[in-house]
Design a protein around this motif. Structure first.
Motif, PDB file in Angstrom:
ATOM      1  N   PHE A  46      -5.412   5.761  -7.254  1.00  0.00           N
ATOM      2  CA  PHE A  46      -6.498   4.779  -7.164  1.00  0.00           C
ATOM      3  C   PHE A  46      -6.016   3.406  -7.639  1.00  0.00           C
ATOM      4  N   LYS A  47      -5.229   3.379  -8.710  1.00  0.00           N
ATOM      5  CA  LYS A  47      -4.675   2.109  -9.204  1.00  0.00           C
ATOM      6  C   LYS A  47      -3.733   1.498  -8.170  1.00  0.00           C
ATOM      7  N   ALA A  48      -2.954   2.337  -7.490  1.00  0.00           N
ATOM      8  CA  ALA A  48      -2.067   1.832  -6.438  1.00  0.00           C
ATOM      9  C   ALA A  48      -2.878   1.187  -5.315  1.00  0.00           C
ATOM     10  N   GLU A  49      -4.001   1.810  -4.951  1.00  0.00           N
ATOM     11  CA  GLU A  49      -4.892   1.230  -3.942  1.00  0.00           C
ATOM     12  C   GLU A  49      -5.443  -0.116  -4.399  1.00  0.00           C
ATOM     13  N   LEU A  50      -5.842  -0.198  -5.660  1.00  0.00           N
ATOM     14  CA  LEU A  50      -6.361  -1.465  -6.184  1.00  0.00           C
ATOM     15  C   LEU A  50      -5.311  -2.569  -6.116  1.00  0.00           C
ATOM     16  N   VAL A  51      -4.102  -2.249  -6.537  1.00  0.00           N
ATOM     17  CA  VAL A  51      -3.018  -3.238  -6.489  1.00  0.00           C
ATOM     18  C   VAL A  51      -2.730  -3.627  -5.045  1.00  0.00           C
ATOM     19  N   LEU A  52      -2.682  -2.645  -4.169  1.00  0.00           N
ATOM     20  CA  LEU A  52      -2.408  -2.900  -2.753  1.00  0.00           C
ATOM     21  C   LEU A  52      -3.454  -3.832  -2.142  1.00  0.00           C
ATOM     22  N   ASP A  53      -4.714  -3.589  -2.450  1.00  0.00           N
ATOM     23  CA  ASP A  53      -5.794  -4.368  -1.836  1.00  0.00           C
ATOM     24  C   ASP A  53      -6.059  -5.709  -2.506  1.00  0.00           C
ATOM     25  N   ASN A  54      -5.670  -5.869  -3.757  1.00  0.00           N
ATOM     26  CA  ASN A  54      -6.030  -7.081  -4.489  1.00  0.00           C
ATOM     27  C   ASN A  54      -4.869  -8.010  -4.805  1.00  0.00           C
ATOM     28  N   PHE A  55      -3.649  -7.502  -4.871  1.00  0.00           N
ATOM     29  CA  PHE A  55      -2.528  -8.347  -5.268  1.00  0.00           C
ATOM     30  C   PHE A  55      -1.425  -8.432  -4.223  1.00  0.00           C
ATOM     31  N   MET A  56      -1.594  -7.749  -3.116  1.00  0.00           N
ATOM     32  CA  MET A  56      -0.588  -7.789  -2.061  1.00  0.00           C
ATOM     33  C   MET A  56      -1.258  -8.295  -0.784  1.00  0.00           C
ATOM     34  N   GLU A  57      -0.502  -8.534   0.215  1.00  0.00           N
ATOM     35  CA  GLU A  57      -1.036  -9.039   1.484  1.00  0.00           C
ATOM     36  C   GLU A  57      -1.463  -7.903   2.410  1.00  0.00           C
ATOM     37  N   ALA A  58      -1.596  -6.709   1.896  1.00  0.00           N
ATOM     38  CA  ALA A  58      -1.930  -5.549   2.728  1.00  0.00           C
ATOM     39  C   ALA A  58      -3.243  -5.701   3.493  1.00  0.00           C
ATOM     40  N   PRO A  59      -4.290  -6.287   2.903  1.00  0.00           N
ATOM     41  CA  PRO A  59      -5.532  -6.411   3.679  1.00  0.00           C
ATOM     42  C   PRO A  59      -5.380  -7.273   4.939  1.00  0.00           C
ATOM     43  N   HIS A  60      -4.339  -8.087   4.984  1.00  0.00           N
ATOM     44  CA  HIS A  60      -4.109  -8.954   6.137  1.00  0.00           C
ATOM     45  C   HIS A  60      -3.118  -8.348   7.125  1.00  0.00           C
ATOM     46  N   ALA A  61      -2.579  -7.182   6.782  1.00  0.00           N
ATOM     47  CA  ALA A  61      -1.610  -6.523   7.662  1.00  0.00           C
ATOM     48  C   ALA A  61      -2.327  -5.866   8.837  1.00  0.00           C
ATOM     49  N   GLU A  62      -1.551  -5.547   9.842  1.00  0.00           N
ATOM     50  CA  GLU A  62      -2.111  -4.851  10.999  1.00  0.00           C
ATOM     51  C   GLU A  62      -2.587  -3.468  10.567  1.00  0.00           C
ATOM     52  N   ALA A  63      -3.522  -2.929  11.327  1.00  0.00           N
ATOM     53  CA  ALA A  63      -4.169  -1.662  10.958  1.00  0.00           C
ATOM     54  C   ALA A  63      -3.176  -0.521  10.776  1.00  0.00           C
ATOM     55  N   HIS A  64      -2.143  -0.444  11.614  1.00  0.00           N
ATOM     56  CA  HIS A  64      -1.204   0.678  11.473  1.00  0.00           C
ATOM     57  C   HIS A  64      -0.429   0.605  10.161  1.00  0.00           C
ATOM     58  N   TRP A  65      -0.141  -0.602   9.671  1.00  0.00           N
ATOM     59  CA  TRP A  65       0.535  -0.737   8.382  1.00  0.00           C
ATOM     60  C   TRP A  65      -0.402  -0.341   7.241  1.00  0.00           C
ATOM     61  N   GLN A  66      -1.652  -0.715   7.352  1.00  0.00           N
ATOM     62  CA  GLN A  66      -2.613  -0.337   6.318  1.00  0.00           C
ATOM     63  C   GLN A  66      -2.747   1.180   6.232  1.00  0.00           C
TER      64      GLN A  66
END
Length: 87
Positions: A46-66
């Motif tokens: 869950f913490k990894a998900e939080l970091v991924l969604d809040n501190f990385m550019e993952a939310p802006h990545a294409e759907a397959h990368w997400q």
């Protein structure tokens, strides 16, 4: 893909600290029981998900990368839990 974006870095940081304390308390109180280990690894995922969604550019990545990011987090969590349970 909707993520776990909480908006403010301070809020996310506080949530991460609380989750880390929960992991530490679980390890102290729960020992090395399978339930405690699964909870600790689940909190880490869950913490990894939080970091991924809040501190990385993952939310802006294409759907397959997400999907790949989330699949990787789930796979590692499951493998670590299973390996620890197997002894």
């Amino acid at each position: 893909m909707a993520g776990l974006n909480l908006g403010k870095p301070r809020v996310v940081g506080a949530v991460l600290i609380v989750l880390t304390l929960c992991s530490a308390l679980t390890s102290e109180e729960g020992g090395l029981s399978p339930v405690a280990i699964a909870l600790i690894f689940g909190l880490a995922a869950f913490k990894a998900e939080l970091v991924l969604d809040n501190f990385m550019e993952a939310p802006h990545a294409e759907a397959h990368w997400q999907w790949l990011y989330r699949l990787w987090i789930a796979a590692v969590t499951i493998l670590l839990t299973a390996a620890f349970a197997a002894g």
